[in-house]
Design a protein around this motif. Structure first.
Motif, short mmCIF file in Angstrom:
data_model
loop_
_atom_site.label_atom_id
_atom_site.label_comp_id
_atom_site.label_asym_id
_atom_site.label_seq_id
_atom_site.Cartn_x
_atom_site.Cartn_y
_atom_site.Cartn_z
N GLU A 80 6.46 7.20 21.02
CA GLU A 80 7.16 7.33 19.81
C GLU A 80 7.99 8.17 19.80
O GLU A 80 8.10 9.16 20.72
N ASN A 81 9.23 8.19 18.75
CA ASN A 81 9.77 9.68 18.52
C ASN A 81 9.04 10.73 18.35
O ASN A 81 9.52 12.19 19.29
N GLU A 82 8.05 11.21 17.87
CA GLU A 82 7.09 12.14 18.04
C GLU A 82 6.12 11.91 19.65
O GLU A 82 5.50 10.89 19.92
N LEU A 83 6.85 13.46 20.57
CA LEU A 83 6.18 13.54 21.90
C LEU A 83 5.48 14.32 22.43
O LEU A 83 4.74 14.31 23.23
N SER A 84 4.98 15.46 20.67
CA SER A 84 3.01 15.38 21.80
C SER A 84 2.03 14.90 22.26
O SER A 84 1.46 15.41 23.22
N ASP A 85 1.79 13.39 21.91
CA ASP A 85 0.62 12.16 22.87
C ASP A 85 1.60 12.41 23.95
O ASP A 85 0.02 12.11 24.07
N THR A 86 2.73 12.32 24.49
CA THR A 86 3.12 11.92 25.79
C THR A 86 4.10 12.78 26.50
O THR A 86 4.02 12.68 27.48
N THR A 87 4.36 13.78 25.79
CA THR A 87 4.90 15.12 26.78
C THR A 87 3.90 16.50 27.19
O THR A 87 2.97 16.34 25.79
N ASP A 88 4.61 17.74 27.55
CA ASP A 88 3.59 18.87 26.79
C ASP A 88 4.53 19.63 26.45
O ASP A 88 4.71 21.23 26.30
N VAL A 89 5.26 19.23 25.46
CA VAL A 89 6.29 19.56 24.79
C VAL A 89 5.07 20.93 23.38
O VAL A 89 5.84 21.51 22.98
N GLY A 90 4.01 20.64 23.50
CA GLY A 90 3.66 21.34 21.96
C GLY A 90 2.73 22.82 23.09
O GLY A 90 2.19 23.77 22.21
N ALA A 91 2.94 22.48 24.43
CA ALA A 91 2.61 23.80 25.14
C ALA A 91 3.76 24.69 25.77
O ALA A 91 3.27 25.48 26.54
N ARG A 92 4.94 24.16 24.97
CA ARG A 92 6.42 24.71 25.69
C ARG A 92 6.72 25.89 24.43
O ARG A 92 7.61 25.11 23.53
N GLU A 93 6.55 27.34 24.59
CA GLU A 93 6.96 28.28 24.18
C GLU A 93 8.03 28.35 23.28
O GLU A 93 8.44 28.79 22.19
N GLU A 94 9.30 27.85 23.78
CA GLU A 94 10.87 27.65 23.59
C GLU A 94 10.97 26.51 22.37
O GLU A 94 12.23 27.03 22.24
N PHE A 95 9.85 25.79 22.68
CA PHE A 95 10.16 24.87 21.30
C PHE A 95 9.48 24.91 19.50
O PHE A 95 8.95 23.83 19.37
N ALA A 96 8.33 25.80 19.95
CA ALA A 96 7.84 25.76 19.21
C ALA A 96 7.94 26.07 17.75
O ALA A 96 7.49 25.62 16.50
N ASP A 97 9.31 26.19 17.69
CA ASP A 97 10.18 26.63 16.39
C ASP A 97 10.85 25.10 16.36
O ASP A 97 10.66 24.64 14.79
N ARG A 98 10.54 23.83 16.49
CA ARG A 98 10.75 23.26 16.57
C ARG A 98 10.06 21.41 15.98
O ARG A 98 10.24 20.55 15.88
N ARG A 99 9.19 22.16 15.21
CA ARG A 99 7.69 21.47 15.49
C ARG A 99 8.10 20.98 13.84
O ARG A 99 8.67 22.20 13.23
N ARG A 100 7.71 19.72 13.13
CA ARG A 100 8.32 19.37 11.68
C ARG A 100 6.71 18.29 11.03
O ARG A 100 6.09 18.22 12.40
N SER A 101 7.40 18.35 10.30
CA SER A 101 6.47 17.17 9.88
C SER A 101 7.46 16.46 9.21
O SER A 101 8.64 16.31 8.09
N LYS A 102 7.34 14.81 9.47
CA LYS A 102 8.10 13.83 8.70
C LYS A 102 7.33 12.87 8.08
O LYS A 102 6.76 12.75 8.70
N THR A 103 7.71 11.78 7.19
CA THR A 103 7.87 10.72 7.11
C THR A 103 8.03 9.56 6.93
O THR A 103 9.48 9.36 7.38
N ILE A 104 7.36 8.79 8.59
CA ILE A 104 8.38 7.92 8.74
C ILE A 104 7.36 6.93 8.90
O ILE A 104 6.47 6.06 8.70
#
Length: 351
Positions: A80-104
């Motif tokens: 999916e274009n949402e990355l947290s299920d398949t990558t470690d992005v949720g544990a990366r502090e440098e990208f914490a501010d990229r978290r969004r909510s979108k209607t897809i």
């Protein structure tokens, strides 16, 4: 038991169907295409070069990358274009501010999205197993592999073709192309067509299928490339870009005639191929009558994904009767099967 068919009855009926299928399976069983669903994702984290190479080495006819895109217009392979299920992005502090909510496609999704990252940023992430409680062995590979680009996947295919001396097909799926175009201004249809033309893989005789759940996307592609196109369908809902359409209506003889105007086949949820008693639903015959191919998804080895008669033991993580499922599909005349376990299916088909 009231209000439905008992599990015992279902099991008996499906057993009878399986016995009949074994005796009726045609000699051309090996002709059914084996499509590695996100690579050999039953053995490696999905959509990694390791998963694709594993599938190729096991004899898969096609590998299937799901494609999304970065904000700088690079096609990458993710479920999916949402990355947290398949990558470690949720544990990366440098990208914490990229978290969004979108209607897809009508659903609210929260997380981190590929289209909000440049390719350079995305390449710092590492893949992880999407189903770690089910595929615990796959989790040992977490953190080893980056997110691959579509160009890297094509390079891998060319290298493996040179190594093996055989053609290896590519079966990309465009994920949420209408959403990405409307909301992010990213045209993944154009990006894919450009990539296929650059690789000289846009002709009718090239080993390529393109698949999508969206009708408008396939209609566009039908005017741009000559490779066969596959409409993906499931038992509920309809195309996100055509809210007046429902997949079940599109699978009637009249609906399939309309599908044949812009697509060459249907990629159907396997559950649509069987009635509640395990007897064939007739969908394969209807699809073939419309002049279309039928590719079924998704055959997985774990008991959790198999009907009761094909489960082996009580462990939902255990391996069930893959040969039995292959036989039930083949006797119906299914043209191809998406599978997380291409090695097992190749063996079952005697390829």
């Amino acid at each position: 038991m009231t209000g439905g068919i008992s599990q015992i009855t279902v099991k008996i009926r499906l057993t009878v169907a399986l016995i009949g299928a074994v005796t009726a399976i045609p000699a051309s069983a090996g002709d059914m295409l084996v499509i590695a669903h996100r690579g050999a994702s039953g053995e490696r984290p999905e959509h990694t070069l390791a998963a694709y190479e594993r599938a190729i080495d096991q004899g898969a006819d096609y590998i299937e990358p799901d494609l999304v895109a970065t904000k700088d217009n690079v096609l990458v392979a993710r479920h999916e274009n949402e990355l947290s299920d398949t990558t470690d992005v949720g544990a990366r502090e440098e990208f914490a501010d990229r978290r969004r909510s979108k209607t897809i496609d009508g659903k609210l999704v929260s997380g981190w999205f590929a289209e909000d990252f440049t390719i350079a940023e995305l390449r710092t992430l590492r893949a992880k197993e999407r189903l770690p409680t089910l595929r615990t062995a796959n989790a040992r590979f977490d953190g080893l592999y980056p997110v691959p680009t579509f160009e890297e996947i094509l390079t891998l295919v060319r290298a493996k073709e040179a190594e093996t001396g055989r053609r290896i097909g590519i079966y990309p799926e465009l994920k949420h192309p209408n959403f990405l175009l409307q909301e992010a201004g990213i045209d993944t249809v154009d990006l894919l067509v450009t990539a296929l033309r650059k690789a000289d893989l846009d002709d009718a005789d090239d080993p390529v299928f393109i698949q999508c759940f969206e009708v408008g996307t396939l209609r566009r592609l039908n005017k741009m490339v000559d490779v066969p196109l596959i409409l993906l369908v499931k038992g509920e809902g309809g195309p996100a870009d055509e809210p007046a359409l429902y997949y079940l209506d599109m699978l009637t003889p009249t609906g399939l005639k309309d599908v044949a105007a812009y697509a060459d086949g249907v990629g159907a949820d396997m559950r649509l191929l069987f009635g509640p008693e395990g007897i064939p639903s007739g969908l394969v015959d209807d699809v073939h009558a419309a002049g279309l191919k039928l590719h079924a998804w998704t055959l997985r080895k774990e008991n959790a994904f198999l009907p009761p008669v094909l489960k082996r033991g009580t462990d939902e993580n255990g391996t069930g009767d893959v040969l039995g499922m292959v036989t039930l599909l083949k006797v119906q005349g299914v043209d191809g099967v998406f599978t997380d376990d291409p090695g097992l299916v190749v063996t079952a088909l005697g390829k």
